[in-house]
Design a protein around this motif. Structure first.
Motif, PDB file in Angstrom:
ATOM      1  N   GLY B 338       8.479  11.559  -9.687  1.00 46.54           N
ATOM      2  CA  GLY B 338       8.603  11.904 -11.098  1.00 46.54           C
ATOM      3  C   GLY B 338       7.818  10.916 -11.938  1.00 46.54           C
ATOM      4  N   PRO B 339       7.819  11.111 -13.235  1.00 49.33           N
ATOM      5  CA  PRO B 339       7.078  10.206 -14.119  1.00 49.33           C
ATOM      6  C   PRO B 339       7.607   8.775 -14.004  1.00 49.33           C
ATOM      7  CG  PRO B 339       7.837  12.147 -15.297  1.00 49.33           C
ATOM      8  CD  PRO B 339       8.486  12.188 -13.962  1.00 49.33           C
ATOM      9  N   LEU B 340       6.701   7.823 -13.989  1.00 49.53           N
ATOM     10  CA  LEU B 340       7.089   6.411 -13.936  1.00 49.53           C
ATOM     11  C   LEU B 340       6.958   5.808 -15.326  1.00 49.53           C
ATOM     12  CD1 LEU B 340       5.109   5.424 -10.710  1.00 49.53           C
ATOM     13  CD2 LEU B 340       7.473   6.231 -10.876  1.00 49.53           C
ATOM     14  N   ASP B 341       7.638   4.700 -15.488  1.00 46.14           N
ATOM     15  CA  ASP B 341       7.595   4.005 -16.773  1.00 46.14           C
ATOM     16  C   ASP B 341       6.349   3.122 -16.816  1.00 46.14           C
ATOM     17  OD1 ASP B 341       7.980   2.598 -19.035  1.00 46.14           O
ATOM     18  OD2 ASP B 341       9.748   1.497 -18.317  1.00 46.14           O
ATOM     19  N   THR B 342       5.213   3.741 -17.119  1.00 40.25           N
ATOM     20  CA  THR B 342       3.952   3.003 -17.011  1.00 40.25           C
ATOM     21  C   THR B 342       3.245   2.818 -18.347  1.00 40.25           C
ATOM     22  OG1 THR B 342       2.772   5.062 -16.599  1.00 40.25           O
ATOM     23  CG2 THR B 342       3.513   3.852 -14.665  1.00 40.25           C
ATOM     24  N   GLU B 343       3.973   3.047 -19.414  1.00 41.00           N
ATOM     25  CA  GLU B 343       3.308   3.028 -20.727  1.00 41.00           C
ATOM     26  C   GLU B 343       2.551   1.716 -20.961  1.00 41.00           C
ATOM     27  OE1 GLU B 343       4.989   3.877 -25.088  1.00 41.00           O
ATOM     28  OE2 GLU B 343       5.920   5.027 -23.468  1.00 41.00           O
ATOM     29  N   GLU B 344       3.256   0.626 -20.655  1.00 36.88           N
ATOM     30  CA  GLU B 344       2.656  -0.688 -20.881  1.00 36.88           C
ATOM     31  C   GLU B 344       1.425  -0.884 -19.991  1.00 36.88           C
ATOM     32  OE1 GLU B 344       4.625  -4.839 -20.429  1.00 36.88           O
ATOM     33  OE2 GLU B 344       6.110  -3.441 -21.280  1.00 36.88           O
ATOM     34  N   TRP B 345       1.587  -0.484 -18.757  1.00 40.87           N
ATOM     35  CA  TRP B 345       0.527  -0.635 -17.754  1.00 40.87           C
ATOM     36  C   TRP B 345      -0.724   0.140 -18.162  1.00 40.87           C
ATOM     37  CZ3 TRP B 345      -1.923  -3.122 -14.291  1.00 40.87           C
ATOM     38  CH2 TRP B 345      -2.542  -2.554 -13.179  1.00 40.87           C
ATOM     39  N   LEU B 346      -0.538   1.371 -18.591  1.00 40.89           N
ATOM     40  CA  LEU B 346      -1.693   2.170 -18.994  1.00 40.89           C
ATOM     41  C   LEU B 346      -2.354   1.557 -20.227  1.00 40.89           C
ATOM     42  CD1 LEU B 346      -0.403   5.822 -18.415  1.00 40.89           C
ATOM     43  CD2 LEU B 346      -1.942   4.466 -16.979  1.00 40.89           C
ATOM     44  N   ALA B 347      -1.535   1.016 -21.107  1.00 35.61           N
ATOM     45  CA  ALA B 347      -2.103   0.370 -22.299  1.00 35.61           C
ATOM     46  C   ALA B 347      -2.913  -0.852 -21.889  1.00 35.61           C
ATOM     47  CB  ALA B 347      -0.989  -0.019 -23.264  1.00 35.61           C
ATOM     48  N   THR B 348      -2.398  -1.613 -20.926  1.00 33.75           N
ATOM     49  CA  THR B 348      -3.139  -2.781 -20.437  1.00 33.75           C
ATOM     50  C   THR B 348      -4.488  -2.353 -19.868  1.00 33.75           C
ATOM     51  OG1 THR B 348      -1.016  -3.738 -19.841  1.00 33.75           O
ATOM     52  CG2 THR B 348      -2.968  -4.794 -18.920  1.00 33.75           C
ATOM     53  N   CYS B 349      -4.459  -1.311 -19.041  1.00 30.46           N
ATOM     54  CA  CYS B 349      -5.721  -0.832 -18.432  1.00 30.46           C
ATOM     55  C   CYS B 349      -6.701  -0.379 -19.509  1.00 30.46           C
ATOM     56  CB  CYS B 349      -5.446   0.309 -17.459  1.00 30.46           C
ATOM     57  SG  CYS B 349      -4.508  -0.188 -16.000  1.00 30.46           S
ATOM     58  N   GLU B 350      -6.180   0.324 -20.518  1.00 29.61           N
ATOM     59  CA  GLU B 350      -7.053   0.773 -21.608  1.00 29.61           C
ATOM     60  C   GLU B 350      -7.651  -0.423 -22.334  1.00 29.61           C
ATOM     61  OE1 GLU B 350      -8.555   3.602 -22.277  1.00 29.61           O
ATOM     62  OE2 GLU B 350      -7.449   4.110 -20.452  1.00 29.61           O
ATOM     63  N   GLY B 351      -6.843  -1.462 -22.494  1.00 34.00           N
ATOM     64  CA  GLY B 351      -7.330  -2.690 -23.137  1.00 34.00           C
ATOM     65  C   GLY B 351      -8.511  -3.264 -22.366  1.00 34.00           C
ATOM     66  N   TRP B 352      -8.374  -3.315 -21.057  1.00 31.60           N
ATOM     67  CA  TRP B 352      -9.484  -3.826 -20.234  1.00 31.60           C
ATOM     68  C   TRP B 352     -10.711  -2.946 -20.381  1.00 31.60           C
ATOM     69  CZ3 TRP B 352      -5.536  -4.119 -15.745  1.00 31.60           C
ATOM     70  CH2 TRP B 352      -4.886  -5.367 -15.762  1.00 31.60           C
ATOM     71  N   ARG B 353     -10.482  -1.652 -20.389  1.00 33.83           N
ATOM     72  CA  ARG B 353     -11.610  -0.730 -20.490  1.00 33.83           C
ATOM     73  C   ARG B 353     -12.397  -0.993 -21.787  1.00 33.83           C
ATOM     74  NH1 ARG B 353     -11.917   4.760 -18.317  1.00 33.83           N
ATOM     75  NH2 ARG B 353      -9.687   5.125 -18.458  1.00 33.83           N
ATOM     76  N   GLU B 354     -11.640  -1.268 -22.855  1.00 34.96           N
ATOM     77  CA  GLU B 354     -12.321  -1.526 -24.126  1.00 34.96           C
ATOM     78  C   GLU B 354     -12.994  -2.892 -24.130  1.00 34.96           C
ATOM     79  OE1 GLU B 354      -9.398  -0.806 -27.225  1.00 34.96           O
ATOM     80  OE2 GLU B 354      -9.116   1.189 -26.312  1.00 34.96           O
ATOM     81  N   ARG B 355     -12.304  -3.868 -23.552  1.00 37.15           N
ATOM     82  CA  ARG B 355     -12.815  -5.229 -23.624  1.00 37.15           C
ATOM     83  C   ARG B 355     -13.991  -5.471 -22.672  1.00 37.15           C
ATOM     84  NH1 ARG B 355      -8.578  -9.121 -22.356  1.00 37.15           N
ATOM     85  NH2 ARG B 355      -7.329  -7.353 -23.036  1.00 37.15           N
ATOM     86  N   TYR B 356     -13.967  -4.818 -21.523  1.00 37.99           N
ATOM     87  CA  TYR B 356     -15.008  -5.081 -20.507  1.00 37.99           C
ATOM     88  C   TYR B 356     -15.745  -3.810 -20.124  1.00 37.99           C
ATOM     89  CZ  TYR B 356     -11.926  -9.132 -19.926  1.00 37.99           C
ATOM     90  OH  TYR B 356     -11.155 -10.236 -20.137  1.00 37.99           O
ATOM     91  N   PRO B 357     -16.382  -3.164 -21.061  1.00 33.96           N
ATOM     92  CA  PRO B 357     -17.076  -1.920 -20.699  1.00 33.96           C
ATOM     93  C   PRO B 357     -18.313  -2.219 -19.850  1.00 33.96           C
ATOM     94  CG  PRO B 357     -17.655  -2.553 -22.928  1.00 33.96           C
ATOM     95  CD  PRO B 357     -16.631  -3.551 -22.469  1.00 33.96           C
ATOM     96  N   LEU B 358     -18.805  -1.221 -19.150  1.00 34.15           N
ATOM     97  CA  LEU B 358     -20.092  -1.353 -18.482  1.00 34.15           C
ATOM     98  C   LEU B 358     -21.138  -1.438 -19.572  1.00 34.15           C
ATOM     99  CD1 LEU B 358     -19.840   1.375 -15.720  1.00 34.15           C
ATOM    100  CD2 LEU B 358     -20.031  -1.088 -15.348  1.00 34.15           C
TER     101      LEU B 358
END
Ligand SMILES: Cc1ncc(C[n+]2csc(CCOP(=O)(O)OP(=O)(O)O)c2C)c(N)n1
Lengths: 175, 573
Positions: B338-358
């Motif tokens: 079922g759905p996991l409580d990953t809201e924070e985790w996904l936000a962290t990953c998105e943060g990295w994506r923005e901060r360290y783009p190719l």
């Protein structure tokens, strides 16, 4: 004459395993199996191949030494070979095991009695009676043969041929 | 021969009949004495022969065809040197689990082992690089051997299979039935995983707050892409993929962080470092992924799904092993999570994506990354892209966001230079209607460029993008970064003028010199109805980043070009 080699294997020596393979009797199967060992630097100490009860299949009994975790993975790589029906590690199981050794010893008159006594103690038969040498045939566990051979070393061991270990699972278990 | 009735076909004819029954459309090959009977049988066949210029090319074409279509690719060569020229292709297919069937002519059975003319012990030479091989000694075995070889090549963990056909076997009469049963008692194919293992995986997932799906080639092979995406969406878990797993799940999906590993995206690798559970789906913890394995995801739970049991516990010890086909196992698993409580985790990953783009410098000449970025944009990620091996491969992997696993083809495990261009030819034969681009370096392209003739003869619309930096770029990068820039054997002086080269083969040649040319030239190539060689004269000394030095932990990833000289890496290559 060499001193009896009774010393146990040095502690660092990798463990010895006995594995049994049930393979289809096709050309090249032995090479494919040997390559799995060679690639992982695993030392084959003895290897016996013989026909199985069912035609078209063979048995391989292999004793080898190396790290246990590597062997675990190699068993899977062996099983993966298309010609290998199954591969089993029998190390530490209660399987019945045996091996034959032929030993040629120098047997001058003055040493004969002692050699024959050793042979008798190990249940070995004299397979060839020569004037200067004897061929003794012993069978049993590899450990027993090791002990037998070690004693004969002090008597002037000339030649040694061992069949390699063969093994069979007990009861109705499949080997 | 004269005694037998004329209608009894010979081994070679039966071989070709059996290949037709397997649905073979193309054979990639090159003839020679020992193979003439088989080539002769092809004259009457519905199978189209693609005559190559070097047998290595044939193997990569078959491989590219196989990866693009999921059907086995077939190669036919002669004995001796013809057969030995296929060894690199067999190895390449073996490392990447690609289903190809290589048929070699062989000297007469009676000559075997006597150093007869063009006699090579081909089964002996190739044992370590095939899934299986057979030396056919009786023409009546041909139908069974063909069926078994195709079955082995493309089931379970696919791989290359070799058939060695002595000339007298090809010529001998064969009256065996064409559909004999397969007789492979030592071979079985697993489907579903054991139910308790699936339960155990579901239980581990349920406790995870920072899960990561790590998707490899196995997911492409089993067609698991859709269910991987469904799983990610249901769990709300991010996805990363390997070089070979690219696009198994659409890389443009919002949950997708792109490629992990040595030259993966920074955000993918940061997710690997910080996840609390990593779920390998048809991936094998390659050293390009784990870096220093002793420091790899030490605190994360590990689930390993693989069709090949020998991959379990090979590199590391997962908490749960799922032995089965990726698609079937994920379909079993999906209803149990079922759905996991990953809201924070996904936000962290998105943060990295923005901060360290190719990213890449927009100034200072024509940048290879710019060319590939635009290729991706203009083809909208819908073309089949094959990549050769080197810097251009890594940039292509980074910038071409793959939407379908079979649209991305490259030599991963073997890293075979010379693979990319012939693989594109094979892929184009498999998909005549699709746009196919080979992205190659000036070094690797020259290893198999003789196949320009093959592309020209068949008027294949394949596009070749040569990223020309006049160096063996990836090696030069290592020498620059780790060997005090002592360049040794990397300068490709003597390169031809690639446009003229194309023209010599009757192929359209185009050149990109300036950033301003990029879009126009790519479009011009796309619009041309035939093969095009497009050479991009890029800056000579660009480097691929991010980079994790071989053998180092992932956390030591270098995102920006380093200012100082680096330690020599401890990993092998
Ligand atoms: C057949 C083969 N030989 C050598 C190598 C080692 N190698 C890996 S990348 C590379 C350089 C490739 O140069 P090029 O094709 O020009 O591509 P670039 O890295 O410049 O993009 C080399 C020599 C290899 N992978 N394959």
């Amino acid at each position: 004459m060499a001193a009896p080699d009774l010393a146990p294997q040095p502690e660092a020596a990798p463990p010895v395993h006995t594995i049994s393979l049930y393979v289809t009797n096709k050309p090249g199967v032995l090479v494919r199996v040997a390559l799995v060992f060679a690639r992982r630097g695993y030392n084959i100490e003895s290897l016996v191949v013989s026909a199985a009860a069912k035609g078209d299949f063979s048995r391989m009994t292999i004793t080898c030494s190396g790290e246990t975790t590597t062997l675990e993975q190699m068993i899977k790589q062996l099983s993966k070979l298309v010609d290998v029906v199954h591969a089993t590690d029998h190390t530490g199981t209660e399987a019945y095991e045996t091996e034959i050794a032929l030993v040629k010893v120098a047997a001058p008159l003055e040493a004969r009695t002692e050699i024959l006594q050793i042979a008798e103690h190990f249940g070995a038969k004299v397979a060839d009676y020569g004037t200067d040498s004897l061929i003794l045939r012993a069978f049993g566990s590899s450990e027993k043969l090791n002990a037998f051979i070690a004693l004969l070393r002090s008597q002037g061991l000339l030649e040694l041929v061992r069949s390699g270990k063969i093994l069979m699972a007990r009861g109705l278990d499949a080997t | 021969m004269s005694a037998q009735p004329p209608e009894t076909p010979c081994g070679a004819e039966v071989l070709i009949r059996c290949l037709e029954d397997q649905g073979v459309e193309y054979i990639f090959g090159l003839s020679g004495g020992a193979a003439i009977p088989i080539f002769d049988a092809l004259v009457e066949s519905s199978i189209q022969l693609v005559l190559v210029r070097h047998e290595q090319g044939a193997t990569h074409m078959a491989d590219g065809y196989a990866r693009a279509t999921g059907k086995p690719g077939v190669v036919l060569v002669t004995s001796g040197p013809g057969a030995t020229n296929t060894v690199t292709g067999l190895f390449t297919a073996m490392m990447d689990s690609a289903p190809i069937v290589v048929i070699c002519g062989q000297t007469l059975t009676g000559n075997l082992g006597k150093d007869a003319f063009q006699e090579a012990d081909v089964t002996g030479i190739t044992y370590p690089v095939v899934k299986h091989s057979t030396l056919v000694r009786d023409a009546n075995d041909v139908p069974r051997v063909v069926r078994e070889s195709f079955h082995l090549a493309n089931t379970g963990r696919p791989g290359p299979v070799l058939i060695d056909m002595p000339k007298d076997v090809s010529e001998a009469p064969c009256d065996a039935p064409l559909d004999p049963p397969i007789d492979l008692p030592g071979y079985s194919v697993v489907g579903h995983a054991k139910a308790p293992d699936v339960e155990a995986a579901a239980a581990l997932l349920a406790r995870s707050r920072r899960p990561l799906l790590y998707v490899g080639q196995g997911a492409v092979i089993s067609g698991a892409g859709k269910v991987v995406t469904e799983l990610a969406e249901k769990l709300r878990a991010p996805i990363v993929n390997t070089l070979l797993g690219k696009g198994a799940a659409d890389e443009t999906h919002p949950l997708h962080l792109g490629m992990l590993g040595m030259h993966g995206t920074a955000y993918a690798n940061k997710a690997v470092v910080d996840c609390d559970l990593i779920f390998a789906i048809g991936a094998r913890w390659d050293d390009r992924i784990t870096g220093n394995v002793d420091e790899f995801c030490v605190n994360a739970k590990k689930i390993h799904l693989d069709v090949d049991e020998a991959e379990f516990n090979k590199v590391l010890r997962p908490d749960v092993c799922l032995h089965g086909d990726a698609r079937l196992v994920l379909e079993d698993l999906l209803p149990k999570v079922g759905p996991l409580d990953t809201e924070e985790w996904l936000a962290t990953c998105e943060g990295w994506r923005e901060r360290y783009p190719l990213k890449y410098p927009k100034k200072g000449g024509l940048r290879p990354q710019h060319v590939l970025d635009r290729l991706n944009a203009l083809t909208e990620g819908r073309a089949i892209i094959t990549a050769d091996v080197g810097q251009h491969q890594m940039w292509a992997a980074q910038f071409c966001r793959t939407r379908n696993g079979r649209n991305w083809i490259t030599s991963g495990g073997a890293g075979t230079m010379g693979f990319g261009f012939p693989a594109a030819i094979g892929a184009q034969f498999g998909h005549r209607e699709k746009e196919v681009w080979a992205v190659v370096g000036d070094g690797g392209f020259q290893m198999t460029l003789c196949e320009l003739a093959t592309a020209a003869v068949h008027k294949l619309p394949v596009k070749i993008l040569v990223i020309n930096n006049n160096f063996l770029g990836l090696v030069r990068q290592w020498q620059e970064m780790f060997w005090e820039n002592r360049l040794s054997g990397v300068d490709l002086e003597g390169n031809p003028d690639f446009v003229k080269l194309a023209e010599a083969y009757g192929i359209k040649g185009l050149r990109i010199r300036r950033p301003g040319d990029v879009d126009r030239k790519i479009q011009e190539a796309r619009e041309h109805d035939g093969p095009v060689l497009l050479v991009a004269e890029v800056v000579k000394e660009d480097n691929v980043f991010p980079m994790i030095p071989a053998g180092a932990p992932i956390s030591s990833m270098i995102i920006e070009p380093p200012k100082e000289r680096m330690e020599k890496p401890s990993g092998s290559t």
